[in-house]
Design a protein around this motif. Structure first.
Motif, short mmCIF file in Angstrom:
data_model
loop_
_atom_site.label_atom_id
_atom_site.label_comp_id
_atom_site.label_asym_id
_atom_site.label_seq_id
_atom_site.Cartn_x
_atom_site.Cartn_y
_atom_site.Cartn_z
N GLU A 158 30.34 -12.98 -8.97
CA GLU A 158 31.02 -13.97 -9.80
C GLU A 158 31.68 -13.26 -10.98
OE1 GLU A 158 30.01 -18.03 -12.35
OE2 GLU A 158 28.44 -17.08 -11.16
N ILE A 159 32.84 -13.77 -11.36
CA ILE A 159 33.52 -13.29 -12.55
C ILE A 159 33.79 -14.50 -13.44
CG2 ILE A 159 35.58 -12.17 -13.49
CD1 ILE A 159 35.86 -10.73 -10.76
N ASN A 160 33.32 -14.43 -14.67
CA ASN A 160 33.52 -15.51 -15.62
C ASN A 160 34.10 -14.89 -16.88
OD1 ASN A 160 33.50 -17.83 -17.09
ND2 ASN A 160 31.27 -18.06 -17.13
N ASP A 161 35.40 -15.06 -17.09
CA ASP A 161 36.12 -14.44 -18.20
C ASP A 161 35.98 -12.93 -18.07
OD1 ASP A 161 37.76 -14.38 -20.42
OD2 ASP A 161 36.13 -14.69 -21.84
N LYS A 162 35.26 -12.27 -18.97
CA LYS A 162 35.11 -10.82 -18.90
C LYS A 162 33.69 -10.40 -18.53
CE LYS A 162 38.82 -9.88 -22.09
NZ LYS A 162 39.25 -9.15 -23.28
N GLU A 163 32.94 -11.33 -17.95
CA GLU A 163 31.56 -11.06 -17.57
C GLU A 163 31.42 -11.08 -16.05
OE1 GLU A 163 27.63 -12.39 -19.60
OE2 GLU A 163 28.25 -13.96 -18.20
N LEU A 164 30.86 -10.00 -15.52
CA LEU A 164 30.65 -9.86 -14.07
C LEU A 164 29.20 -10.17 -13.75
CD1 LEU A 164 32.28 -6.35 -13.68
CD2 LEU A 164 33.40 -8.53 -13.28
N ASP A 214 33.21 3.28 -10.71
CA ASP A 214 32.50 4.22 -11.59
C ASP A 214 32.02 3.52 -12.86
OD1 ASP A 214 32.77 6.42 -9.90
OD2 ASP A 214 34.64 7.08 -10.83
N PHE A 215 32.86 2.66 -13.43
CA PHE A 215 32.46 1.91 -14.62
C PHE A 215 31.23 1.06 -14.33
CE2 PHE A 215 32.50 -2.16 -16.84
CZ PHE A 215 32.37 -1.73 -18.15
N ILE A 216 31.26 0.33 -13.22
CA ILE A 216 30.14 -0.56 -12.87
C ILE A 216 28.86 0.25 -12.65
CG2 ILE A 216 29.25 -2.16 -11.12
CD1 ILE A 216 32.19 -3.15 -10.86
N GLU A 217 28.95 1.35 -11.91
CA GLU A 217 27.76 2.14 -11.64
C GLU A 217 27.21 2.78 -12.91
OE1 GLU A 217 28.19 4.65 -8.21
OE2 GLU A 217 28.61 2.92 -6.93
N ASN A 218 28.07 3.20 -13.83
CA ASN A 218 27.59 3.74 -15.10
C ASN A 218 26.90 2.67 -15.94
OD1 ASN A 218 28.36 6.40 -14.70
ND2 ASN A 218 30.42 6.05 -15.50
N SER A 243 33.08 -6.46 -19.10
CA SER A 243 34.14 -5.47 -18.92
C SER A 243 35.42 -6.00 -19.56
CB SER A 243 34.38 -5.20 -17.43
OG SER A 243 35.46 -4.32 -17.26
N ASP A 244 36.04 -5.17 -20.41
CA ASP A 244 37.31 -5.55 -21.02
C ASP A 244 38.47 -5.35 -20.05
OD1 ASP A 244 36.15 -6.26 -23.42
OD2 ASP A 244 36.31 -4.25 -24.25
N LYS A 245 38.28 -4.49 -19.06
CA LYS A 245 39.34 -4.18 -18.09
C LYS A 245 39.04 -4.89 -16.77
CE LYS A 245 41.36 -0.36 -15.57
NZ LYS A 245 41.21 1.04 -15.19
N MET A 246 40.00 -5.65 -16.29
CA MET A 246 39.84 -6.33 -15.00
C MET A 246 40.98 -5.91 -14.08
SD MET A 246 37.22 -8.19 -14.82
CE MET A 246 35.95 -8.74 -15.93
N PRO A 247 40.71 -5.54 -12.87
CA PRO A 247 39.37 -5.36 -12.32
C PRO A 247 38.77 -4.03 -12.77
CG PRO A 247 41.00 -4.84 -10.64
CD PRO A 247 41.76 -5.30 -11.87
N PRO A 248 37.47 -3.99 -12.99
CA PRO A 248 36.82 -2.73 -13.37
C PRO A 248 36.71 -1.83 -12.15
CG PRO A 248 35.20 -4.43 -13.12
CD PRO A 248 36.54 -5.09 -12.93
#
Length: 58
Positions: free
Chosen positions: A41-47, A21-25, A13-18
């Protein structure tokens, strides 16, 4: 009723926090109908997400 699976997935995800709706899509794009999920866990832009879902038929 389809079998419910539990697995760990990774989403970028480029937007934090996502938003939810974004996550479910993104989960649906991977072929799952989410029942419940949690960001573990959140590591940089990876959930890293723990997911309980049903597999979608494509």
């Amino acid at each position: 009723m389809d079998k419910i699976i539990s697995k760990t997935i990774k989403i970028k995800s480029d937007k934090m926090p996502p938003n939810a709706d974004f996550i479910e899509n993104e989960i649906k794009k991977l072929g799952f109908e989410p029942i419940r999920w949690a960001i573990v866990e959140i590591n940089d832009k990876e959930l890293t997400i723990n997911l309980s879902a049903q597999k979608l038929d494509h």
